[in-house]
Scaffold this motif. Structure first.
Motif, PDB file in Angstrom:
ATOM      1  N   PHE A 181       0.848  -1.191   0.000  1.00 61.18           N
ATOM      2  CA  PHE A 181       0.000   0.000   0.000  1.00 61.18           C
ATOM      3  C   PHE A 181       0.891   1.252   0.000  1.00 61.18           C
ATOM      4  CE2 PHE A 181      -2.442  -3.358   1.962  1.00 61.18           C
ATOM      5  CZ  PHE A 181      -3.743  -3.169   1.496  1.00 61.18           C
ATOM      6  N   THR A 182       0.658   2.155  -0.938  1.00 65.13           N
ATOM      7  CA  THR A 182       1.437   3.383  -1.020  1.00 65.13           C
ATOM      8  C   THR A 182       0.510   4.591  -0.895  1.00 65.13           C
ATOM      9  OG1 THR A 182       3.056   2.321  -2.466  1.00 65.13           O
ATOM     10  CG2 THR A 182       3.065   4.731  -2.383  1.00 65.13           C
ATOM     11  N   GLY A 183       0.829   5.446   0.081  1.00 67.85           N
ATOM     12  CA  GLY A 183       0.037   6.656   0.298  1.00 67.85           C
ATOM     13  C   GLY A 183       0.896   7.890   0.204  1.00 67.85           C
ATOM     14  N   LYS A 184       0.950   8.651   1.298  1.00 71.76           N
ATOM     15  CA  LYS A 184       1.724   9.893   1.303  1.00 71.76           C
ATOM     16  C   LYS A 184       2.262  10.135   2.706  1.00 71.76           C
ATOM     17  CE  LYS A 184       1.245  14.884   0.446  1.00 71.76           C
ATOM     18  NZ  LYS A 184       0.276  15.965   0.127  1.00 71.76           N
ATOM     19  N   SER A 241       3.365  -2.608   3.900  1.00 66.74           N
ATOM     20  CA  SER A 241       3.041  -3.851   3.199  1.00 66.74           C
ATOM     21  C   SER A 241       2.627  -4.923   4.193  1.00 66.74           C
ATOM     22  CB  SER A 241       4.245  -4.341   2.383  1.00 66.74           C
ATOM     23  OG  SER A 241       5.313  -4.721   3.231  1.00 66.74           O
ATOM     24  N   LEU A 242       1.847  -5.838   3.690  1.00 66.05           N
ATOM     25  CA  LEU A 242       1.390  -7.000   4.458  1.00 66.05           C
ATOM     26  C   LEU A 242       1.702  -8.246   3.652  1.00 66.05           C
ATOM     27  CD1 LEU A 242      -0.275  -8.375   6.740  1.00 66.05           C
ATOM     28  CD2 LEU A 242      -2.322  -7.918   5.355  1.00 66.05           C
ATOM     29  N   SER A 243       2.400  -9.188   4.266  1.00 59.31           N
ATOM     30  CA  SER A 243       2.730 -10.446   3.588  1.00 59.31           C
ATOM     31  C   SER A 243       1.998 -11.599   4.264  1.00 59.31           C
ATOM     32  CB  SER A 243       4.244 -10.689   3.612  1.00 59.31           C
ATOM     33  OG  SER A 243       4.915  -9.734   2.817  1.00 59.31           O
ATOM     34  N   LEU A 244       1.418 -12.457   3.440  1.00 58.31           N
ATOM     35  CA  LEU A 244       0.613 -13.582   3.905  1.00 58.31           C
ATOM     36  C   LEU A 244       1.043 -14.858   3.207  1.00 58.31           C
ATOM     37  CD1 LEU A 244      -2.855 -11.903   3.167  1.00 58.31           C
ATOM     38  CD2 LEU A 244      -1.729 -11.904   5.401  1.00 58.31           C
ATOM     39  N   THR A 245       0.766 -15.977   3.849  1.00 55.43           N
ATOM     40  CA  THR A 245       0.815 -17.262   3.163  1.00 55.43           C
ATOM     41  C   THR A 245      -0.608 -17.801   3.124  1.00 55.43           C
ATOM     42  OG1 THR A 245       3.049 -17.737   3.941  1.00 55.43           O
ATOM     43  CG2 THR A 245       1.781 -19.580   3.095  1.00 55.43           C
ATOM     44  N   LEU A 246      -1.100 -18.076   1.935  1.00 57.32           N
ATOM     45  CA  LEU A 246      -2.457 -18.589   1.741  1.00 57.32           C
ATOM     46  C   LEU A 246      -2.387 -20.076   1.415  1.00 57.32           C
ATOM     47  CD1 LEU A 246      -3.945 -15.740  -0.499  1.00 57.32           C
ATOM     48  CD2 LEU A 246      -3.702 -15.809   1.986  1.00 57.32           C
ATOM     49  N   ARG A 247      -3.284 -20.866   2.016  1.00 61.21           N
ATOM     50  CA  ARG A 247      -3.302 -22.317   1.798  1.00 61.21           C
ATOM     51  C   ARG A 247      -4.725 -22.816   1.614  1.00 61.21           C
ATOM     52  NH1 ARG A 247       1.655 -24.290   3.391  1.00 61.21           N
ATOM     53  NH2 ARG A 247       2.832 -22.904   4.757  1.00 61.21           N
TER      54      ARG A 247
END
Length: 376
Positions: A181-184, A241-247
């Motif tokens: 996510f990029t804002g200001k 940023s958010l990092s996930l592992t999806l299964r």
């Protein structure tokens, strides 16, 4: 089996991680040259190798797959074959899986099938989910595209030599997903002048369990990392940023989970006027056992009087072999590594050498069932 044990221990001493397995591939190539396979494919999908043993008559093409790569984890198990490469170790048993396929190659060199072909594939980069895709994308793969594909994985926690099987899904599909996510950026005293992605990321984390519940069957999303701004107390973050592992146990459900998380993230980004980028890495397809391939493996277990355990649920971990199940009837099974064996990916794990002969004989029985090799 002593020479295969020695080969396994040599491979264990010199592990190479994903897509760097050049020396490992060279050792395997040197082992196979005296066996005179009918075809050799080098640099398949990068560092991969395939050896083809042709039968006396046309028939089905059967592929057996193992993995070349080790892990970026320090080997802390003291032994006379402990890893000599700092920070790297064969801590998943791929060294043992390679030794098994080498033993099968010896048998094939001495007794070609009556019909068909047997392909022994040494795949790179299993641990990162890149290897199977690279091999299947190699234009030369069409020359060895199988009618059936088989693989095994040693499983600590199960009795030594026990076969662990399952109809349908054997292991989950998964993917790593990073949402940026990029804002200001603004002064921390005036956050209203900026666009801080912290609220969007927080809302997404809280929404994930509900997203998983809306999808039938097993679905799991695990938060593995959150990165927001920097340690500057006068600054309101402008990027995170958010990092996930999806299964999931079903490929369609995994695809749906990815889509639902992406849709929610886009909605939150739009609400807070943020830009969103989504990246994927270490993606693994669901490993699914085909009903057409199953009888060959089950007959092999029966011929060898192995104890067979049918697992109630699929394993939650993922295996790169899953991609092969999308191009041919495939079968992946487990082989017990001992109830006291250290778990996979632990720094004290070491492949049990006793499993080499068991793995070779199982695969050989499958060859006999599929390619009509003499059973004498």
């Amino acid at each position: 089996m002593n020479h295969l044990v020695q080969l396994r221990r040599t491979l264990h001493q010199f592990p190479e991680t994903a897509l760097e397995e050049t020396q490992t591939a060279q050792r395997i190539l040197e082992f196979f040259r005296p066996l005179s396979p009918d075809q050799i494919f080098e640099n398949l999908g990068g560092t991969g190798l395939a050896f083809v043993f042709e039968g006396k008559k046309p028939g089905q093409r059967i592929l057996f797959r193992c993995e070349l790569d080790g892990l970026p984890i320090e080997d802390l198990n003291p032994s006379n074959h402990q890893s000599q490469i700092p920070g790297k170790g064969h801590l998943c048993g791929h060294d043992g899986h390679m030794a098994i396929l080498c033993g099968l190659g010896e048998k094939l060199s001495q007794n070609r099938p009556e019909s068909g072909e047997v392909v022994l594939l040494f795949q790179p980069a299993e641990e990162t989910g890149e290897g199977a895709k690279a091999v299947l994308s190699d234009s030369r793969f069409e020359q060895i595209r199988p009618d059936f594909a088989f693989a095994l994985h040693n499983l600590p926690g199960f009795p030594l030599h026990q076969a662990i099987t399952r109809e349908g899904t054997f292991a989950a599909g998964s993917t790593g997903m990073t949402l940026i996510f990029t804002g200001k950026t603004s002064h921390a005293a005036h956050p209203e002048d900026g666009k801080n992605p912290s609220v969007a990321i927080s809302k997404l984390i809280l929404a994930i369990p509900e997203i998983c519940r809306t999808i039938p069957g097993f679905c799991l999303a695990t938060v593995i990392q959150v990165d927001l701004g920097g340690l500057a107390f006068g600054t309101s973050a402008g990027k995170g940023s958010l990092s996930l592992t999806l299964r999931a146990f079903d490929q369609e459900n995994l695809n749906r989970l990815i889509q639902e998380v992406t849709t929610k993230a886009n909605s939150l980004a739009l609400d807070d006027q943020l830009d969103l980028k989504v990246r994927f890495q270490e993606s693994f397809a669901v490993s699914k056992n085909d009903i057409a391939a199953t009888p060959f493996a089950m007959k092999a277990f029966a011929n060898l009087n192995l104890v067979v355990v049918e697992k109630a649920e699929p394993f939650r971990w993922s295996e790169d072999f899953g991609l092969f199940s999308q191009i041919a009837p495939s079968y992946l099974f487990g082989l017990g590594a001992g109830e006291k064996c250290a778990q996979l990916h632990q720094p004290t794990y070491d492949f049990p050498d006793e499993l080499i002969e068991t793995g070779v004989t199982i695969f050989w029985e499958i060859v006999k069932e599929t390619c009509q090799v003499s059973k004498t």
